[in-house]
Every structure is written in C-alpha cells, then in structure tokens.
Design an enzyme around this catalytic site. Structure first.
Site, short mmCIF file in Angstrom:
data_model
loop_
_atom_site.label_atom_id
_atom_site.label_comp_id
_atom_site.label_asym_id
_atom_site.label_seq_id
_atom_site.Cartn_x
_atom_site.Cartn_y
_atom_site.Cartn_z
N GLU A 115 6.57 -4.73 1.53
CA GLU A 115 6.81 -3.31 1.82
C GLU A 115 8.08 -3.12 2.67
OE1 GLU A 115 3.25 -0.93 2.43
OE2 GLU A 115 2.01 -2.63 1.87
N ASP A 171 -2.82 6.21 -0.65
CA ASP A 171 -2.35 4.93 -0.13
C ASP A 171 -2.52 4.96 1.39
OD1 ASP A 171 -1.26 2.45 0.13
OD2 ASP A 171 0.66 2.91 -0.80
C1 BGC Z 1 0.41 -0.37 -0.17
C2 BGC Z 1 -0.40 -0.35 -1.43
C3 BGC Z 1 -1.66 -1.14 -1.24
C4 BGC Z 1 -2.41 -0.62 -0.03
C5 BGC Z 1 -3.68 -1.38 0.26
C6 BGC Z 1 -0.39 -0.01 1.04
O1 BGC Z 1 0.35 -0.15 2.19
O2 BGC Z 1 1.48 0.53 -0.31
O3 BGC Z 1 0.35 -0.88 -2.49
O4 BGC Z 1 -2.45 -1.05 -2.38
O5 BGC Z 1 -1.59 -0.72 1.10
O6 BGC Z 1 -3.44 -2.61 0.78
C1 BGC Z 2 -2.49 -4.12 5.38
C2 BGC Z 2 -1.78 -3.88 4.09
C3 BGC Z 2 -1.19 -2.54 4.15
C4 BGC Z 2 -0.32 -2.36 5.38
C5 BGC Z 2 0.19 -0.96 5.50
C6 BGC Z 2 -1.54 -4.00 6.55
O1 BGC Z 2 -2.17 -4.24 7.74
O2 BGC Z 2 -3.10 -5.35 5.40
O3 BGC Z 2 -2.63 -3.97 2.99
O4 BGC Z 2 -0.47 -2.29 3.00
O5 BGC Z 2 -0.99 -2.72 6.56
O6 BGC Z 2 0.86 -0.74 6.71
#
Ligand code: BGC
Ligand code: BGC
Length: 844
Positions: A517, A316
């Site tokens: 998140e 991830d």
């Molecule tokens: C998230 C994932 C996601 C990934 C890609 C991460 O921050 O925890 O669920 O698939 O970003 O966007």
């Molecule tokens: C991305 C997300 C990711 C996240 C993690 C964002 O900038 O677009 O997909 O999960 O950062 O910190």
C-alpha cells in the site's frame, strides 16, 4: 544531457482539477448494463424476503458491520451476530504468526457457532470470514505463494490464472474461510504507486480478461460448480480508479474523465462482474475530490443501477471514516451512498453499529437502504450455500492440511514464475547458461524468499520473514543449486560477490525491499538513488571479467539504465513468490545443453527511460519508453541493447530539493502530532491543544503555510512532532545522499528562556519504536535570531546519525521540544541534498 521525453515531463505536472459532467440523465451510455452470468432465482429471492421478515433492525445493521479478528471476541459475535468479519494483512488467530490451519479453523468454527447461536440478541444467520488471499493464501505459513499480479500480467495466460485462483480457493478453504478480497483489478497508470504490483497491467484489456478468469477460478463457473463446496466468494477491488490517482498517491484523487474512468479503470469490473463476482470493494481513493466510500453516483447509480450489480459492496479498512463529515464510528453518508458492508477493523465497530441503528430510527438513513444492503448480503450468502453448508470445521477441505502447499499447487506456481520472467537483455546470448560450470550466486535477493515474495506475504508489509517461515518454498539460489548440481557443476553463494574459485558466470539477484500500500509510494522510479550498492556489486564482478546475469526483483518497472549497462544479461523477475527455484528452470539448459524453457513473459507495463517516466502508458502521445509495452526477448531474438544507455537524466525541479516534510501541508508519509511528555495527539485541524501546548496554522507567504506552537508553563518537554503515518519505519536512506541536512524556516516569537531541542527517532529492524534517537540543542541558534522574523536553520544529518539514528528506519524526522513559556513558528521543513557543509549546525 537527459533522456527525458516530453511525455515523462508531463508525468509530474498535476492535471488541472475539473469536475466532469455526470452522465446521470440522457447522457451518453458510458456504463453498460452487464451481462452477468449468475442470474437471480425466485427461490433465493423469496428466501431472502422470508429471512428479512424475521429480523430486527439491530440484526440487520449487524449484517452490515465487518469487524476484524483482533477487535472482537467470540462473545461479541454471539451478542451482535455480525454478518462477516475479516483478518487484515498480517493478522492471525491469537495474534500468532505461527498459527496452524487447525488454529484458523478453530477460530472460524467458534465465530460461526456464535453467529448462529440465538441465546442472545444476535440473529441465526451464518457469518462469513473474508481474507486477503491476494497471491495465494498469503497470511498462512506454508501456503503456496504465487507471483504477484504484475508478474502474472507479464505471463498473459488467463487459463493459468484460473488455475491459480482455483488452487488459492482450495488452500483458503482448508482453513475454514469463505471469502477472499481478490482480485485487485486496478489498471495502474502511475508506477510510483505502492500497489503497482497488485495490478496485472497498465492496459485495461489484460485486466478485464484476467478479472474474469480469476473470479471463475475462485468462485467456479455459473451453472457448473458456482460457489459449491470447493469454491470461495470473490471480491473485485477497489472500485474505482485506485490505479489512476494523481502522482500515484495511495488513497489519492483520480481526476480522469468519466469516459476514461470506465474505459481504463473499470474494465476489471466488466470482466469480473460478468463472470459473477459476488462482491465489490469500495476504494479509498476519491474521484475529483470526492471519496468513493461516500459517492452515491458511482456506488449506487453506476455500479448497482446502471451496471446491474446485485451482490454487495464492502468498504475498505475504515475507508468510510475518510468521507467528508464522517469518522470511523459514525458515517450515515456511506450507508446512504450505497455501501452495504462497513469494514471497520478497530474498536470503532461498536459506535458505528450504534450510530447506524440510531440514524435509521431518526430517519437519517432510510429503512429501504438497510433492506437493500441486507438483501444483497443474504443473496450472496444463499448463493454461496452458507445456510446449507456444514460449519467451517466440517466442510469439504477443512483441516486437510496436505492440500496447503501441495505439489500440484506449487507446480502451477512454478509454471507461473517461468512464464512471468521478462528478459530485457541478453548480450552475446549469454543465456541460457550451461549448468556444468562454476556459478557464483550473489546479491541480497539470492537466498531470500521473503524479498522475492514482496508485500502481503505472511505479514502485511512482507517484511520480517525468514526462509524458515516458507516451509516447502524455495529461493532463487535453491533453484540454481539444483540445476547445477544435477549437471555436476558447482555453485558458490555469496551475497557480496566474493568467491573462493573464480566463477564462469555470476548470477546477481537484487531489487526492491517488500512493501504494501502507501508505504510503497515513491517519488520517482530511480532504483537505489544515492546509494547504488547493487550497481557497485555488478561493476565489481564485471571488472574481474566475470559475465554477469542480473535478476531484478521489483514491484514495478524502474529506471535501471546503469544496472543494465553493467550486466550482460538482465531479467525482470517481478515478485515471483514462494517458488523461486523455477527461475533457474529458464536460465539453464539441461546437462546435455538442451534448452528446457524459453522466456515467454512480455512487459504488461511500459519500462521507463528516466526516473520520471512514471506516467508512461501504451497509447500515450509522445510514447518513448526504454522498452515498450509487450517487450521481452526470447532465446531466438537478437539483443541490440548494448552497454551505453544514457546514465543521466534531467533533474526535475520538483525533485531536486530533496525529501519534503512540511511545505505548507504535510507531505506523505508524514503526519503532525502534538506531544506533551508521553501524551500525543494527531493534529487534524488548523488549531488544536494538548495540555499546556497549543497549536495553530499561521500564514507565512500564503495562507496557512506555517505552524506555530505555544507553551504556557509547560512542566514536561512539549511540542510539535512529525512522524510517519502509523509510525511505520520509512526507509529514506537511498534518497539521502551523503551530505544532506534537515532544513527549515523558524521564527522565534517569544524570549528563549528554556532549552529548545530538535529530536529525531527511528526504529531499527526488530527494535521497539523510539529506541534509536538523536537530539540536537538549537537553543543558542534561536537566541541569536531576531525575534518575529523568519530565519533559515539547518542541521547536518550526521549530528543525528552519529547518535545512532538509522535513516533506513526513520519514524520521526522532526520533533521540536521545549518547556516553560515559549512561542515559535516553523515552515518549509525538508531534507536537502549536498547542504551539510553549509548547515547552521554541523557535526564533523
Ligand atoms: C486494503 C485492501 C484489503 C483490506 C483488508 C486495506 O487496507 O486496501 O486491499 O483488502 O485492507 O486487509
Ligand atoms: C492491516 C492491513 C490493512 C492496513 C491498512 C494493517 O494493519 O493488517 O490488512 O490493509 O492495516 O492500514
């Protein structure tokens, strides 16, 4: 008198950390070998060997690197031949939110062609594109957006879930994409977690059954249309224990026993992997303090060896960089633990690639480990037919834009919306409503498709979307209007609840603002603490003898006793997505007074009886929820809730002091930076320096519970800056009751010869970071203090708000600055309630 049950009190007591005994040898068989429906074939296994025999080490390592579209060019793909790439949430081709399906396909085609071009050193293995299609193809404007998982859990209908996944696969394929990062199979145990809505249920059973259904819907069924030209690759995520961290902390630590890890948190892998999911995403969280990205026992021994998973493990978002001893660009540990693909969405992909190659050459990573990873990646690519399928622009659904947001998909989404609604109150059978009346629709969620869709909606956080950015979608108001107009009734829309003609009934739509998140992590489940504006709206309407139907949008169950008491009917909508009109299908009878649909949704999460009932799960000892797991009224059930639910609760000490910022450690979501003029640097160690500024931790009461700044001939204002992680706007306006102050302990350790300023800054919706700020001069206060002694200092927040600081978009809550030569230490930084009147610095 509070209503806090024994079990809710327990929710804030952090479990004792204890290392569980690993069941490595002769242990009880916690982890069963899975009965996976997709079997290995000799044909594919020997193809893998043939391809591998032609590959250089560099080409193999490139298969393990997954960069992000913002950080690579088509030429990078040609040169390196990455095995895969992704677009993150809110990341679009050319960075353009309005990108059309053609734009997506063009990028997919260009990168694919570059990946199979052997004019440079890269391999000729087709690359693949992964995306977060977590409630429909949610990064693409015009896609059908289904209810988020929490609502689907309430619907508890695996057949419907399979259809949703199938429809999602189709829409994803229109844009030339091969692979989705779904389903999330977290079993959420603490509803303060910001990703609660990505979970189907607190109960592992629903999670397990749904995981299987989703995977079949995305990938097709083994022996039938498995990964054929109408299907995409699926990922079960995040392995493992993401929904069970202490305090519901995103990316935090799970301290479950190994048995509980399997029985509660791993059931989605049982369902999803048996159904044939080809990839698993490693989780950001730790298990007993050890980050999963570097956890060989869980990744390799449990998942691959014991459970028999033969697809690949993808990391991830720079999760490997959080493993002890690693950085985003250097992490042999994760490769050795069993990670097959590094998701490395920043420019760190290049050093990571170079380091991995070097580490294999130096024997730090065994070649057999690289071969295992590449075998798995190629196995999935071969199973998915990537070597035979035409290029992305020429696949079955590519470019068929009429398939995106098509009626058949929206009809599935509408069914899901109807089935996900949970009716919690229906005093005197107010619902269903007669459409041939005069209806007022109020609340800021009434005509707001972005709000009703939540996070992971076009943008990552789901914020900054207008109704126009959901072509084909409908708001909740749109549905009410359609029902009422068809029956010759009338409707007024007014967010604040004002009206021209007194309504027969008011429908008030309100709830949480979108988040994703960690930005959704909360300290308690009290809805709108300190700023109950929606409650005021409900009261205002009831006071005028207008019956009120409350429709609550949220990513989790919340403590809404007052809102319940002040409404006649109350429905939990969760996050319904783009088809808001379907809500009204259930609320209204038809024009002849006949019911159209009943409420069939049932809680898949227990509903709290106090703001601190966050760890409240079916099967708990002393289980005393307000509404138990499985609760939900139908039209024929008798509602006995009444209007006198307790509106008070016992304030737990841990929460009564306010919003903590630095209490010996930095508190979420805040991080510490050093700043010198325009330069700044994140503090990651106990000592650091930047130009003329140096920093170290010191001991106040206990070890390293205070922070010191020392300036040596600073010519530009320099000092300590505390900011939100990623400089994201933090909305703390609800938490900040009137009359709060920012308080801290401070110790002058030198003469105060230059001005010392305390700044705060915020970002209003749409403004550039730092464009709203406030500054308070604390020089005189410091001068009056005895040197080398700790003193309390507090500043009335009005001093900042008067200068334009907006607490709904706070970015920097504390920035201490000076010039010249000075030394100061600070500690115990927090916002505290009801202290403005006694603050050291007041602003009236
Ligand atoms: C998230 C994932 C996601 C990934 C890609 C991460 O921050 O925890 O669920 O698939 O970003 O966007
Ligand atoms: C991305 C997300 C990711 C996240 C993690 C964002 O900038 O677009 O997909 O999960 O950062 O910190």
């Amino acid at each position: 008198m509070g209503l806090v049950s024994a079990c809710s009190q327990e929710s804030v007591v952090e479990p004792v950390k204890e290392k569980p005994a690993m069941q490595e040898k002769n242990g009880i068989d916690i982890w069963p070998r899975l009965n996976v429906e997709v079997k290995q074939t000799d044909e594919i296994e020997s193809r893998i060997q043939e391809i591998m025999a032609t590959m250089t080490l560099e080409q193999k390592v490139a298969q393990m690197i997954q960069p992000e579209i913002r950080d690579i060019t088509v030429e990078d793909m040609r040169q390196y031949g990455f095995g895969s790439y992704l677009n993150g949430g809110g990341s679009f081709p050319q960075g353009n939110k309005q990108s059309t399906p053609e734009d997506w396909i063009k990028l997919a085609e260009d990168l694919y062609q570059a990946s199979i071009d052997d004019s440079l050193d890269g391999s000729t293995i087709p690359t693949m594109w992964g995306t977060d299609a977590v409630h429909g193809h949610n990064n693409v404007i015009g896609a059908t957006l289904f209810p988020h998982n929490i609502g689907l859990g309430a619907a508890n209908n695996p057949e419907l879930i399979e259809k949703i996944a199938n429809a999602t696969a189709t829409e994803v394929m229109v844009t030339g994409i091969d692979w989705v990062f779904a389903p999330t199979v977290a079993t959420v145990r603490d509803d303060r977690w910001g990703r609660t809505y990505e979970s189907y249920s607190e109960d592992p059973e629903i999670v397990r059954d749904y995981a299987a259904a989703i995977v079949k819907g995305l990938q097709g069924r083994a022996g039938q249309d498995f990964l054929s030209d109408n299907r995409v690759i699926s990922t079960v995520k995040h392995f493992v224990g993401d929904g069970g961290t202490v305090g519901g902390d995103d990316q935090g630590d799970n301290v479950a026993s190994e048995q509980a890890l399997f029985e509660i948190h791993a059931q989605g892998y049982v369902g999803g992997l048996e159904a044939g999911a080809q990839s698993v995403m490693a989780s950001f969280n730790s298990w007993h303090g050890e980050k999963i990205h570097g956890h060989k026992y869980l990744l390799n021994d449990v998942l691959k060896e014991k459970m028999g998973f033969d697809g690949f493990i993808v990391g991830d978002w720079n999760g490997h960089g959080q493993v002890k001893g690693c950085t985003n660009g250097d992490c042999a540990q994760a490769a050795n633990a069993g990670l097959d693909i590094f998701m490395v969405p920043t420019s760190a992909w290049k050093p990571l690639y170079e380091n991995l190659v070097r580490q294999v050459n130096e024997g730090i990573i065994p070649m057999s480990r690289i071969d295992d990873a590449v075998t798995r990646i190629l196995r999935v690519k071969l199973r998915a037919g990537l070597f035979e399928k035409p290029s992305p622009a020429n696949r079955k659904f590519s470019g068929k834009t009429e398939l995106i947001g098509q009626k058949a998909h929206r009809d599935i989404a509408k069914q899901a919306v109807r089935e996900s609604l949970v009716m919690l109150k229906n005093n005197e059978a107010l619902l269903p409503l007669n459409p041939n009346t005069h209806i007022l629709v109020a609340g800021d969620g009434a005509n707001n498709i972005g709000k009703q869709s939540g996070g992971w909606t076009i943008t990552w956080q789901g914020t900054n979307n207008t109704n126009e950015e959901f072509p084909g979608g409908t708001s909740i108001y749109d549905g009410v209007k359609a029902q009422v107009s068809a029956a010759n009734g009338s409707v007024e829309l007014n967010e604040n609840g004002d009206f021209f003609k007194k309504p027969d009934v008011a429908i008030v739509v309100f709830g949480e603002e979108p988040y994703a998140e960690g930005h959704g992590d909360r300290e308690h489940l009290d809805y709108q603490r300190g700023q109950k504006s929606d409650l005021a709206l409900l009261k205002k309407l009831q006071k005028q003898d207008i019956p009120v139907v409350a429709l609550f949008i949220s990513g989790r169950p919340m403590w809404v006793n007052q809102e319940l008491n002040n409404s006649d009917a109350f429905v939990a909508l969760w996050l319904p997505g783009s088809e808001g009109s379907a809500v009204a299908d259930v609320l209204f009878t038809d024009a002849d007074g006949k019911r159209q649909y009943d409420f069939t949704g049932r809680l898949s999460f227990s509903w709290p009886n106090s703001p601190y009932d966050a760890v409240l799960n079916k099967g708990d000892e002393d289980y005393s929820p307000l509404f138990p797991y499985g609760y939900g009224l139908s039209y024929d059930s008798k509602d006995t809730l009444g209007n006198d639910l307790s509106e008070t609760y016992e304030e737990l000490e841990a929460f009564s002091t306010g919003k903590k910022i630095f209490t010996g450690t930095m508190q979420k979501p805040w991080v510490l930076l050093l700043s010198e003029g325009d330069k700044e640097e994140l503090v990651v160690a106990s000592t650091a320096s930047l130009g003329t500024l140096s920093y170290r931790t010191i001991d106040k009461e206990v070890q390293e519970d205070a922070i010191r700044m020392t300036l040596a001939d600073a010519t530009v204002p320099s000092g300590l800056k505390i900011a939100s992680k990623s400089f994201f706007r933090e909305d703390i306006s609800n938490e900040l009751l009137n009359k709060s102050s920012l308080s801290f302990m401070i110790k002058p350790e030198s003469a105060i010869t230059e001005a010392v300023m305390l700044n705060m800054s915020c970002e209003s919706e749409g403004d550039a970071p730092g464009s709203c700020r406030g500054s308070v001069d604390i020089t005189e206060n410091l001068k009056a203090m005895e040197k080398d002694k700790w003193h309390a200092l507090s500043v009335d927040l009005q001093c900042f708000s008067q200068q334009g600081v907006d607490f709904s978009g706070l970015v920097v809550p504390f920035h201490l600055l000076s010039t010249g030569n000075i030394q100061l230490s600070v500690s115990d930084i927090e916002f505290s309630f009801d202290t403005a009147d006694s603050a050291s610095i007041k602003c009236k």
